[in-house]
Design a protein around this motif. Structure first.
Motif, mmCIF file in Angstrom:
data_model
loop_
_atom_site.group_PDB
_atom_site.id
_atom_site.type_symbol
_atom_site.label_atom_id
_atom_site.label_comp_id
_atom_site.label_asym_id
_atom_site.label_seq_id
_atom_site.Cartn_x
_atom_site.Cartn_y
_atom_site.Cartn_z
ATOM 1 N N LEU A 228 -3.193 4.823 -1.836
ATOM 2 C CA LEU A 228 -4.289 4.964 -0.885
ATOM 3 C C LEU A 228 -4.524 6.422 -0.523
ATOM 4 O O LEU A 228 -5.641 6.818 -0.216
ATOM 5 C CB LEU A 228 -4.001 4.161 0.384
ATOM 6 C CG LEU A 228 -4.409 2.697 0.374
ATOM 7 C CD1 LEU A 228 -4.145 2.083 1.731
ATOM 8 C CD2 LEU A 228 -5.874 2.513 0.014
ATOM 9 N N VAL B 62 -5.484 3.174 5.500
ATOM 10 C CA VAL B 62 -4.669 1.964 5.437
ATOM 11 C C VAL B 62 -5.240 0.885 6.353
ATOM 12 O O VAL B 62 -5.378 -0.274 5.961
ATOM 13 C CB VAL B 62 -3.210 2.269 5.843
ATOM 14 C CG1 VAL B 62 -2.377 0.988 5.823
ATOM 15 C CG2 VAL B 62 -2.598 3.302 4.915
ATOM 16 N N GLU C 136 0.854 -1.179 0.000
ATOM 17 C CA GLU C 136 0.000 0.000 0.000
ATOM 18 C C GLU C 136 0.899 1.240 0.000
ATOM 19 O O GLU C 136 1.986 1.232 0.579
ATOM 20 C CB GLU C 136 -0.900 0.008 1.245
ATOM 21 C CG GLU C 136 -1.811 -1.201 1.369
ATOM 22 C CD GLU C 136 -2.847 -1.304 0.262
ATOM 23 O OE1 GLU C 136 -2.974 -0.350 -0.532
ATOM 24 O OE2 GLU C 136 -3.530 -2.346 0.188
ATOM 25 N N GLU D 97 -8.289 -0.672 4.896
ATOM 26 C CA GLU D 97 -7.969 -1.585 3.797
ATOM 27 C C GLU D 97 -7.421 -2.900 4.347
ATOM 28 O O GLU D 97 -7.767 -3.982 3.856
ATOM 29 C CB GLU D 97 -6.949 -0.924 2.866
ATOM 30 C CG GLU D 97 -6.557 -1.742 1.654
ATOM 31 C CD GLU D 97 -7.699 -1.983 0.691
ATOM 32 O OE1 GLU D 97 -7.587 -2.916 -0.139
ATOM 33 O OE2 GLU D 97 -8.728 -1.273 0.745
#
Length: 241
Positions: A94, A113, A74, A116
């Motif tokens: 992101l 984050v 990410e 996710e």
């Protein structure tokens, strides 16, 4: 979350590390001053998250992401320039934070984050999509109801994924990372940063550069896909008795 900070300015790295001390879930395992250092550290630590500057000597942040062989972590871009925001999201970032970094803005990005990560952790093997599952695909005015077993290749195109089946190549608005999380890993294999292949469509396997493999897929047009060195190890384990 294992995290690497990539920024050519030492003071910027130190300031970000200081701010991240307020977020106990973020574990900064390494930092890099340029893309070449970052690649070595990414291969060594396999991080969950990158805080990535864009303008750096040598390769910029986007070029760094292009050189990652396998699944990209990410990414939260940190930059003093706002003109790259649109391009950043083409790389599935992101978030995109402007310098100097504000604590509240950083907290918002980290929350994305965490959301996710939680989303991916809740995906169970029972919810995987397998070769017998059918999916609805719409690209422009055309629609398909295709069985996933017929899809021989998934190809990343920024925020989109191109599906290769029969002589069709429609695109769907989804990242390759998020798609990989839904697909049955016994059938669909992440070959490299840009491709997921259907193992049942492999026609030929050849040794390739730097310990990688080159697979040829069956189909109307013969596709050759490189399996990166790291993924080749996983591929051999998966396909061995």
């Amino acid at each position: 979350m294992k995290t690497i900070i990539v920024d050519d300015e030492r003071l910027a790295r130190n300031e970000l590390k200081r701010l991240l001390e307020d977020f106990p879930k973020i574990n900064v395992v390494a930092e890099a001053a340029n893309a070449d250092e970052a690649i070595e550290l990414i291969n060594e630590h396999n991080p969950d998250l990158l805080f990535l500057d864009i303008q750096m000597p040598g390769k910029n942040g986007f070029e760094l992401l292009e050189t990652i062989e396998d699944k990209v972590p990410e990414v939260i871009f940190t930059t003093a320039y706002d003109e790259y925001a649109l391009k950043a999201f083409e790389y599935n970032a992101l978030d995109y934070i402007m310098k100097p970094i504000d604590t509240a803005r950083l907290a918002e990005a980290i929350q994305k984050v965490e959301h996710e990560m939680k989303r991916t952790e809740t995906i169970s093997p029972e919810s995987f999509l397998g070769e017998h599952d059918q999916v609805f695909v719409k690209d422009g005015e055309k629609c398909w109801f295709v069985k996933l077993g017929k899809v021989r290749l998934f190809e990343s195109m920024g925020n989109y994924v191109r599906l290769h089946f029969e002589d069709q190549k429609p695109m769907i608005l989804k990242s390759l990372n998020s798609l990989e999380e839904r697909l049955d890993p016994k059938v669909f294999f992440r070959a490299n940063r840009k491709h997921i292949i259907n193992l049942h469509w492999i026609e030929k396997i050849e040794p390739w550069f730097s310990g990688g493999l080159l697979v040829t897929l069956q189909g109307g047009t013969t596709e050759k896909i490189e399996i990166s060195r790291r993924q080749s190890i996983k591929f051999k384990d998966l396909m061995s008795l």
